[in-house]
Design a protein around this motif. Sequence first.
Motif, PDB file in Angstrom:
ATOM      1  N   VAL A 156       0.674  -1.171  -0.001  1.00 42.96           N
ATOM      2  CA  VAL A 156      -0.106   0.112  -0.038  1.00 42.96           C
ATOM      3  C   VAL A 156       0.830   1.239  -0.063  1.00 42.96           C
ATOM      4  O   VAL A 156       0.591   2.238  -0.755  1.00 42.96           O
ATOM      5  CB  VAL A 156      -0.944  -0.070   1.288  1.00 42.96           C
ATOM      6  CG1 VAL A 156      -1.749   1.328   1.292  1.00 42.96           C
ATOM      7  CG2 VAL A 156      -2.114  -1.106   0.874  1.00 42.96           C
ATOM      8  N   ILE A 157       1.923   1.164   0.694  1.00 47.09           N
ATOM      9  CA  ILE A 157       3.007   2.372   0.656  1.00 47.09           C
ATOM     10  C   ILE A 157       3.432   2.734  -0.351  1.00 47.09           C
ATOM     11  O   ILE A 157       3.712   3.788  -0.897  1.00 47.09           O
ATOM     12  CB  ILE A 157       3.907   2.157   1.990  1.00 47.09           C
ATOM     13  CG1 ILE A 157       3.148   2.056   3.456  1.00 47.09           C
ATOM     14  CG2 ILE A 157       4.926   3.101   1.854  1.00 47.09           C
ATOM     15  CD1 ILE A 157       4.185   1.851   4.382  1.00 47.09           C
ATOM     16  N   PHE A 158       3.956   1.550  -0.945  1.00 46.20           N
ATOM     17  CA  PHE A 158       4.664   1.605  -2.483  1.00 46.20           C
ATOM     18  C   PHE A 158       3.709   2.088  -3.340  1.00 46.20           C
ATOM     19  O   PHE A 158       3.974   3.152  -4.486  1.00 46.20           O
ATOM     20  CB  PHE A 158       5.005   0.138  -2.811  1.00 46.20           C
ATOM     21  CG  PHE A 158       6.184  -0.234  -2.294  1.00 46.20           C
ATOM     22  CD1 PHE A 158       7.051   0.558  -1.760  1.00 46.20           C
ATOM     23  CD2 PHE A 158       6.169  -1.608  -2.099  1.00 46.20           C
ATOM     24  CE1 PHE A 158       8.206   0.125  -1.025  1.00 46.20           C
ATOM     25  CE2 PHE A 158       7.324  -2.292  -1.361  1.00 46.20           C
ATOM     26  CZ  PHE A 158       8.273  -1.544  -0.801  1.00 46.20           C
ATOM     27  N   GLY A 159       2.436   2.009  -3.416  1.00 46.08           N
ATOM     28  CA  GLY A 159       1.172   2.304  -4.084  1.00 46.08           C
ATOM     29  C   GLY A 159       0.958   3.978  -3.895  1.00 46.08           C
ATOM     30  O   GLY A 159       0.922   4.471  -4.967  1.00 46.08           O
ATOM     31  N   LEU A 160       0.693   4.333  -2.729  1.00 51.43           N
ATOM     32  CA  LEU A 160       0.545   5.640  -2.425  1.00 51.43           C
ATOM     33  C   LEU A 160       1.637   6.603  -2.831  1.00 51.43           C
ATOM     34  O   LEU A 160       1.333   7.907  -3.245  1.00 51.43           O
ATOM     35  CB  LEU A 160       0.168   5.951  -0.793  1.00 51.43           C
ATOM     36  CG  LEU A 160      -1.243   5.252  -0.413  1.00 51.43           C
ATOM     37  CD1 LEU A 160      -1.108   5.188   1.091  1.00 51.43           C
ATOM     38  CD2 LEU A 160      -2.303   5.915  -0.906  1.00 51.43           C
ATOM     39  N   THR A 161       2.985   6.167  -2.474  1.00 58.70           N
ATOM     40  CA  THR A 161       4.142   7.020  -2.795  1.00 58.70           C
ATOM     41  C   THR A 161       4.466   7.109  -4.275  1.00 58.70           C
ATOM     42  O   THR A 161       5.387   7.856  -4.725  1.00 58.70           O
ATOM     43  CB  THR A 161       5.373   6.573  -2.014  1.00 58.70           C
ATOM     44  OG1 THR A 161       5.483   5.104  -2.434  1.00 58.70           O
ATOM     45  CG2 THR A 161       5.004   6.745  -0.508  1.00 58.70           C
ATOM     46  N   GLY A 162       4.044   6.304  -5.038  1.00 58.62           N
ATOM     47  CA  GLY A 162       4.046   6.269  -6.430  1.00 58.62           C
ATOM     48  C   GLY A 162       5.229   5.375  -6.758  1.00 58.62           C
ATOM     49  O   GLY A 162       5.413   5.362  -8.065  1.00 58.62           O
ATOM     50  N   ILE A 163       5.875   4.750  -5.856  1.00 57.36           N
ATOM     51  CA  ILE A 163       7.105   3.764  -6.388  1.00 57.36           C
ATOM     52  C   ILE A 163       6.689   2.591  -7.287  1.00 57.36           C
ATOM     53  O   ILE A 163       7.190   2.450  -8.332  1.00 57.36           O
ATOM     54  CB  ILE A 163       7.608   3.111  -5.032  1.00 57.36           C
ATOM     55  CG1 ILE A 163       8.202   4.268  -4.327  1.00 57.36           C
ATOM     56  CG2 ILE A 163       8.671   2.258  -5.275  1.00 57.36           C
ATOM     57  CD1 ILE A 163       8.923   3.823  -2.889  1.00 57.36           C
ATOM     58  N   ARG A 164       5.521   2.114  -6.893  1.00 57.45           N
ATOM     59  CA  ARG A 164       5.002   1.162  -7.868  1.00 57.45           C
ATOM     60  C   ARG A 164       4.477   1.305  -9.097  1.00 57.45           C
ATOM     61  O   ARG A 164       4.836   0.819 -10.157  1.00 57.45           O
ATOM     62  CB  ARG A 164       3.571   0.314  -7.294  1.00 57.45           C
ATOM     63  CG  ARG A 164       3.215  -1.053  -7.617  1.00 57.45           C
ATOM     64  CD  ARG A 164       2.192  -1.602  -6.691  1.00 57.45           C
ATOM     65  NE  ARG A 164       2.029  -3.046  -7.193  1.00 57.45           N
ATOM     66  CZ  ARG A 164       1.103  -3.715  -6.634  1.00 57.45           C
ATOM     67  NH1 ARG A 164       0.348  -3.456  -5.818  1.00 57.45           N
ATOM     68  NH2 ARG A 164       1.023  -5.074  -6.611  1.00 57.45           N
TER      69      ARG A 164
END
Length: 506
Positions: A156-164
């Motif tokens: 979820v963090i990867f998704g929210l931060t745009g990393i994914r």
Amino acid sequence: MAITDHSQPQPRDTGRSRGANAGSPPPGGGPASAVVDKFFRITERGSTLSREFRGGIVTFFTMAYIVILNPLILGGFGPDAAPVDAAGGWLPAAQVGAMTGLTAGAMTILFGLVANLPFGLAAGLGINSFLAVSVIQDVTWPEAMGLVVINGVLIVIFGLTGIRTAIFRAIPKDLKAAITVGIGLFITFIGFVDSGFVTRTPGGPPVQLGDGGSIVSVPTMIFVVGLLIMGALVARGVQGGILIGIVVATALAAVVEAVFKIGPASDANPHGWHLNSPVLSGQIVAVPDLSLAGEFDLFGAFSRIGVLAATMLVFTLVFTNFFDAMGTMTGLAKNAGLAHKDGTFPRLKAAFVVEGLGAVAGGMGSSSSNTVYVDSAAGIGEGARTGLAAVVTGALFLVSMFFTPLTSVVPIEVAAAALVLVGTLMCTQIREINFKKFSTALPSFLTLVTMPLTYSIANGIGVGFIAWVVINTAAGRYKKIHPLMWVVAVGFLVYFARGPITVFLE
């Protein structure tokens, strides 16, 4: 916390998904259907309410096996018939089944409403098997599910931060096409294996046709007949061809079972139905037992086996979850004609975040990490293009908690036929790969063959990433390789070497 983006989709006009009334509200629907159409952008994407409902139903029937299979993998009906954890604990199959249906239903509905994509979510087979076979040898079930929750939070963090999203955009278009084709081959192979059309051999080649090179079981014959029925209907352009084929093949299977009493497959009956027989037996309606909700220990594994060992388990879960879902969504979006030229698709960030929440919810409910299912391709093949289809699928999952015997009427052999048909459609994307350039051809080829041969989407992506970086660097094209490709390739090297690394850390 805003997790949706409102970029406009650019659907490919397949001729089948865009009707004569595209661009105008669905006829005869009234104000309610107009609101639904606008919310889900049904007409805008060249679909109709009926196609979305049919697609959602088809996706459910091709995914419904998970409500039966997941309890068999994670749980049982006693400690002697279930995976036992490090403390001697086990998960009751009935409770796992109930939580499997609840989590799949809730997360698929949420995904449809927020991401507006026709993808179904349920307990991922790769991760649940990993938990049952490897993880619980060292930790308890609540501790294992705590690791799944941590895995989901990180995603979820990867998704929210745009990393994914950044990693997704860094993947070359040829490799994205190869991922789609690889998934098509993968789900075809799944269909072949689940139906008994392809089996292991006692010795010699790793696989064979049927039993000793022949189709000898009636359930496998039903698979073949079902595949031909669906193929003929789709070839003739019959609306609802896949759904009609599922119904007809299931009815045929039920008649055959009633006449010949084939029964489920076992050591004594190797030619029986795989997983479930097409019969109604016992109680049809039952109140689901949701006792496993909240039965997880977030940090217990770190205390039991140490920080380094627990971290390596989380690393494995994240990599499997992260790239399996990314690859699956890439293939499904392209198959639905929703992908842009760069391979991205509408509400990309929202899709990544909600998929991560599925992992969190699965861990909290002890049903294992929930992720996007490649089986959703069957509903897309039926014409689904929006989140309404996902809402329909999710609603049926919630209903299935109360009607498990009805869910099990559709044999896995019939669902397998739908997967093979859709796998065929997905493999048409191979024309987008530039096989004339070897630095593109080899990584793409390795991607698409590794998925079915290792039974893992993540493995195919990892091999493709590493090969792309190495081959293109050797070809003098290293300046055209996105920096994130290097980072992820190194990560996959660690992922593939996690066995020796784990042993070294012990």
